[in-house]
Enzyme design. Structure first.
Site, PDB file in Angstrom:
ATOM      1  N   ASP A   1       0.785  -1.239   0.000  1.00 31.79           N
ATOM      2  CA  ASP A   1       0.000   0.000   0.000  1.00 31.79           C
ATOM      3  C   ASP A   1       0.817   1.289   0.000  1.00 31.79           C
ATOM      4  O   ASP A   1       0.263   2.364  -0.253  1.00 31.79           O
ATOM      5  CB  ASP A   1      -1.005  -0.006   1.165  1.00 31.79           C
ATOM      6  CG  ASP A   1      -0.349  -0.206   2.532  1.00 31.79           C
ATOM      7  OD1 ASP A   1       0.802   0.224   2.716  1.00 31.79           O
ATOM      8  OD2 ASP A   1      -1.010  -0.796   3.409  1.00 31.79           O
TER       9      ASP A   1
ATOM     10  N   HIS B   1       6.402  -7.965  -1.423  1.00 34.75           N
ATOM     11  CA  HIS B   1       5.316  -8.351  -2.323  1.00 34.75           C
ATOM     12  C   HIS B   1       4.983  -7.285  -3.362  1.00 34.75           C
ATOM     13  O   HIS B   1       3.897  -7.292  -3.933  1.00 34.75           O
ATOM     14  CB  HIS B   1       4.072  -8.721  -1.505  1.00 34.75           C
ATOM     15  CG  HIS B   1       4.267  -9.954  -0.661  1.00 34.75           C
ATOM     16  ND1 HIS B   1       3.439 -10.298   0.372  1.00 34.75           N
ATOM     17  CD2 HIS B   1       5.210 -10.923  -0.723  1.00 34.75           C
ATOM     18  CE1 HIS B   1       3.871 -11.437   0.926  1.00 34.75           C
ATOM     19  NE2 HIS B   1       4.948 -11.813   0.278  1.00 34.75           N
TER      20      HIS B   1
ATOM     21  N   CYS C   1       3.181  -1.458 -26.082  1.00 35.95           N
ATOM     22  CA  CYS C   1       3.560  -2.588 -26.956  1.00 35.95           C
ATOM     23  C   CYS C   1       2.352  -3.476 -27.258  1.00 35.95           C
ATOM     24  O   CYS C   1       2.452  -4.426 -28.026  1.00 35.95           O
ATOM     25  CB  CYS C   1       4.681  -3.416 -26.318  1.00 35.95           C
ATOM     26  SG  CYS C   1       4.128  -4.634 -25.097  1.00 35.95           S
TER      27      CYS C   1
ATOM     28  N   GLY D   1       1.655  -7.295  12.933  1.00 34.87           N
ATOM     29  CA  GLY D   1       0.450  -7.410  12.111  1.00 34.87           C
ATOM     30  C   GLY D   1       0.568  -8.398  10.978  1.00 34.87           C
ATOM     31  O   GLY D   1       0.002  -8.186   9.902  1.00 34.87           O
TER      32      GLY D   1
ATOM     33  N   SER E   1       0.080 -12.568  10.056  1.00 30.58           N
ATOM     34  CA  SER E   1      -0.447 -13.833  10.565  1.00 30.58           C
ATOM     35  C   SER E   1       0.613 -14.921  10.553  1.00 30.58           C
ATOM     36  O   SER E   1       0.414 -15.987  11.112  1.00 30.58           O
ATOM     37  CB  SER E   1      -1.620 -14.280   9.694  1.00 30.58           C
ATOM     38  OG  SER E   1      -1.174 -14.433   8.362  1.00 30.58           O
TER      39      SER E   1
ATOM     40  N   ASN F   1       0.572  -8.265  17.686  1.00 28.85           N
ATOM     41  CA  ASN F   1      -0.547  -8.752  16.882  1.00 28.85           C
ATOM     42  C   ASN F   1      -1.805  -8.768  17.743  1.00 28.85           C
ATOM     43  O   ASN F   1      -1.743  -8.972  18.947  1.00 28.85           O
ATOM     44  CB  ASN F   1      -0.255 -10.163  16.355  1.00 28.85           C
ATOM     45  CG  ASN F   1      -1.113 -10.530  15.146  1.00 28.85           C
ATOM     46  OD1 ASN F   1      -2.337 -10.457  15.197  1.00 28.85           O
ATOM     47  ND2 ASN F   1      -0.470 -10.909  14.058  1.00 28.85           N
TER      48      ASN F   1
ATOM     49  N   GLU G   1      -3.973 -11.043  17.566  1.00 31.01           N
ATOM     50  CA  GLU G   1      -4.262 -12.454  17.876  1.00 31.01           C
ATOM     51  C   GLU G   1      -2.967 -13.245  17.976  1.00 31.01           C
ATOM     52  O   GLU G   1      -1.945 -12.830  17.446  1.00 31.01           O
ATOM     53  CB  GLU G   1      -5.097 -13.056  16.729  1.00 31.01           C
ATOM     54  CG  GLU G   1      -6.473 -12.465  16.621  1.00 31.01           C
ATOM     55  CD  GLU G   1      -7.173 -12.865  15.327  1.00 31.01           C
ATOM     56  OE1 GLU G   1      -6.617 -13.709  14.593  1.00 31.01           O
ATOM     57  OE2 GLU G   1      -8.251 -12.322  15.065  1.00 31.01           O
TER      58      GLU G   1
HETATM   59  P1  NAD Z   1      -1.552 -11.220   7.149  1.00 23.76           P
HETATM   60  O1  NAD Z   1      -1.354 -12.644   6.834  1.00 23.76           O
HETATM   61  O2  NAD Z   1      -0.365 -10.363   7.287  1.00 23.76           O
HETATM   62  O3  NAD Z   1      -2.561 -11.158   8.472  1.00 23.76           O
HETATM   63  C1  NAD Z   1      -2.991  -9.994   9.121  1.00 23.76           C
HETATM   64  C2  NAD Z   1      -2.596 -10.096  10.598  1.00 23.76           C
HETATM   65  O4  NAD Z   1      -2.752  -8.833  11.212  1.00 23.76           O
HETATM   66  C3  NAD Z   1      -3.431 -11.090  11.420  1.00 23.76           C
HETATM   67  O5  NAD Z   1      -2.560 -11.924  12.152  1.00 23.76           O
HETATM   68  C4  NAD Z   1      -4.237 -10.184  12.385  1.00 23.76           C
HETATM   69  O6  NAD Z   1      -4.418 -10.783  13.652  1.00 23.76           O
HETATM   70  C5  NAD Z   1      -3.326  -8.992  12.482  1.00 23.76           C
HETATM   71  N1  NAD Z   1      -3.995  -7.713  12.783  1.00 23.76           N
HETATM   72  C6  NAD Z   1      -5.179  -7.253  12.305  1.00 23.76           C
HETATM   73  N2  NAD Z   1      -5.405  -5.999  12.745  1.00 23.76           N
HETATM   74  C7  NAD Z   1      -4.346  -5.659  13.526  1.00 23.76           C
HETATM   75  C8  NAD Z   1      -4.000  -4.498  14.262  1.00 23.76           C
HETATM   76  N3  NAD Z   1      -4.781  -3.404  14.286  1.00 23.76           N
HETATM   77  N4  NAD Z   1      -2.830  -4.489  14.954  1.00 23.76           N
HETATM   78  C9  NAD Z   1      -2.026  -5.588  14.951  1.00 23.76           C
HETATM   79  N5  NAD Z   1      -2.302  -6.714  14.264  1.00 23.76           N
HETATM   80  C10 NAD Z   1      -3.450  -6.750  13.552  1.00 23.76           C
HETATM   81  O7  NAD Z   1      -2.331 -10.493   6.089  1.00 23.76           O
HETATM   82  P2  NAD Z   1      -3.393 -11.035   5.098  1.00 23.76           P
HETATM   83  O8  NAD Z   1      -4.453 -10.050   5.244  1.00 23.76           O
HETATM   84  O9  NAD Z   1      -3.664 -12.452   5.356  1.00 23.76           O
HETATM   85  O10 NAD Z   1      -2.635 -10.873   3.688  1.00 23.76           O
HETATM   86  C11 NAD Z   1      -1.857 -11.830   3.007  1.00 23.76           C
HETATM   87  C12 NAD Z   1      -0.940 -11.107   2.005  1.00 23.76           C
HETATM   88  O11 NAD Z   1      -1.566 -10.001   1.337  1.00 23.76           O
HETATM   89  C13 NAD Z   1       0.244 -10.463   2.684  1.00 23.76           C
HETATM   90  O12 NAD Z   1       1.257 -10.305   1.764  1.00 23.76           O
HETATM   91  C14 NAD Z   1      -0.343  -9.127   3.025  1.00 23.76           C
HETATM   92  O13 NAD Z   1       0.578  -8.204   3.479  1.00 23.76           O
HETATM   93  C15 NAD Z   1      -1.000  -8.764   1.700  1.00 23.76           C
HETATM   94  N6  NAD Z   1      -1.992  -7.695   1.942  1.00 23.76           N
HETATM   95  C16 NAD Z   1      -1.520  -6.411   1.952  1.00 23.76           C
HETATM   96  C17 NAD Z   1      -2.364  -5.372   2.284  1.00 23.76           C
HETATM   97  C18 NAD Z   1      -1.794  -3.986   2.323  1.00 23.76           C
HETATM   98  O14 NAD Z   1      -0.888  -3.665   1.566  1.00 23.76           O
HETATM   99  N7  NAD Z   1      -2.298  -3.141   3.205  1.00 23.76           N
HETATM  100  C19 NAD Z   1      -3.713  -5.625   2.597  1.00 23.76           C
HETATM  101  C20 NAD Z   1      -4.175  -6.948   2.542  1.00 23.76           C
HETATM  102  C21 NAD Z   1      -3.284  -7.969   2.219  1.00 23.76           C
HETATM  103 ZN    ZN Z   2       4.824  -3.835 -23.047  1.00 26.77          ZN
END
Ligand code: NAD
Ligand code: ZN
Length: 236
Positions: free
Chosen positions: A100, A115, A146, A183, A185, A209, A211
């Site tokens: 992001d 990523h 292209c 933050g 998982s 985190n 959780e």
């Molecule tokens: P993830 O696997 O990183 O899981 C999210 C984690 O954040 C969970 O363990 C949850 O318990 C924890 N969490 C939620 N709110 C929180 C808070 N306020 N403070 C602390 N911890 C908190 O992410 P995903 O959503 O399973 O995504 C998988 C892939 O996609 C990863 O590469 C991820 O970074 C990417 N993704 C990126 C973005 C972004 O750029 N903002 C958004 C969604 C997914």
């Molecule tokens: Zn191209």
């Protein structure tokens, strides 16, 4: 909390590993938490090369929706705390799974994006990559000069991380005295393997985190709560 603060303060080489959870308080949904659904699709059905091959327009519509959310979002106190930590720690690297750009907007400079970046596109024909901050395209799906299809320059499920980026992350983690995991998982590989790598290399590992994660039990310190509340207390 006090112990973790002291460890962060005294470490000379610090790596922070962040995941979608750090941006949740900015209003950007994680994939696995509530809000991860868009038009009843699961992200695992959209963030894949197969989904893009089948229906590039649908995948782009989802990415444009996410770009809109991110464009309206602001970094939160968790992002700002990590930017302050970069100023203070003698050696610091932020390794993020997020696409992001909120870390950079909060002032972080040493950022390794595992990523990719949602604000960059890559041509599936000629391979050219460029920054592209549009929130809509005249023609969907968008095409390169292209003629090739443009795709978001992000790493999808089932794709390999760019080798140089991964090597740099492994090197930094292996040399770190302290790893701060925020933050994430710890379910998405290979990023999650950086946590046991840090332990094997002798680093202290602190987790923030909402959780518990598969690693919580054997880390040096696992703090349960919101990144936007805990990080400013850890890094004052
Ligand atoms: P993830 O696997 O990183 O899981 C999210 C984690 O954040 C969970 O363990 C949850 O318990 C924890 N969490 C939620 N709110 C929180 C808070 N306020 N403070 C602390 N911890 C908190 O992410 P995903 O959503 O399973 O995504 C998988 C892939 O996609 C990863 O590469 C991820 O970074 C990417 N993704 C990126 C973005 C972004 O750029 N903002 C958004 C969604 C997914
Ligand atoms: Zn191209």
């Amino acid at each position: 909390m006090e112990q973790a603060r002291a460890w962060i303060q005294s470490a000379s080489t610090v790596v922070a590993l962040t995941g979608a959870g750090i941006s949740a308080e900015s209003g950007i949904p994680t994939f696995r938490g509530a809000g991860g659904l868009w038009r009843s699709f699961r992200p695992e059905e959209l963030a894949t090369p197969e989904a893009f091959a089948r229906d590039p327009k649908l995948v782009w519509e989802w990415y444009l929706w996410r770009r809109g959310l991110i464009a309206r979002a602001e970094p939160n106190p968790g992002h700002y705390a990590l930017a302050r930590l970069e100023q203070r720690a003698p050696r610091f690297l932020l390794v993020t799974q997020n696409v992001d750009g909120l870390h950079e907007r909060a002032g972080s400079r040493a950022v390794l994006k595992l990523h990719g970046d949602i604000w960059e596109v890559r041509c599936t024909g000629c391979g050219a990559e460029q920054r592209d901050e549009r929130l809509s395209f005249d023609r969907m799906p968008p095409r390169c000069t292209c003629g090739g299809l443009l795709r978001p320059a992000v790493v999808w499920f089932g794709e390999l991380l760019p080798a140089r980026v991964w090597q740099e992350a492994e090197r930094a983690v292996a040399e770190a005295e302290l790893l701060l995991v925020v933050g994430t998982s710890a379910l998405v590989y290979p990023a999650a393997s950086l946590v046991p790598l840090a332990k094997r290399s002798g680093a202290r590992v602190i987790e923030v985190n909402l959780e518990p994660t598969p690693y919580s039990e054997w880390l040096d310190c696992s703090l349960r709560g919101k990144a936007g509340e805990l990080l400013p207390r850890l890094i004052s």
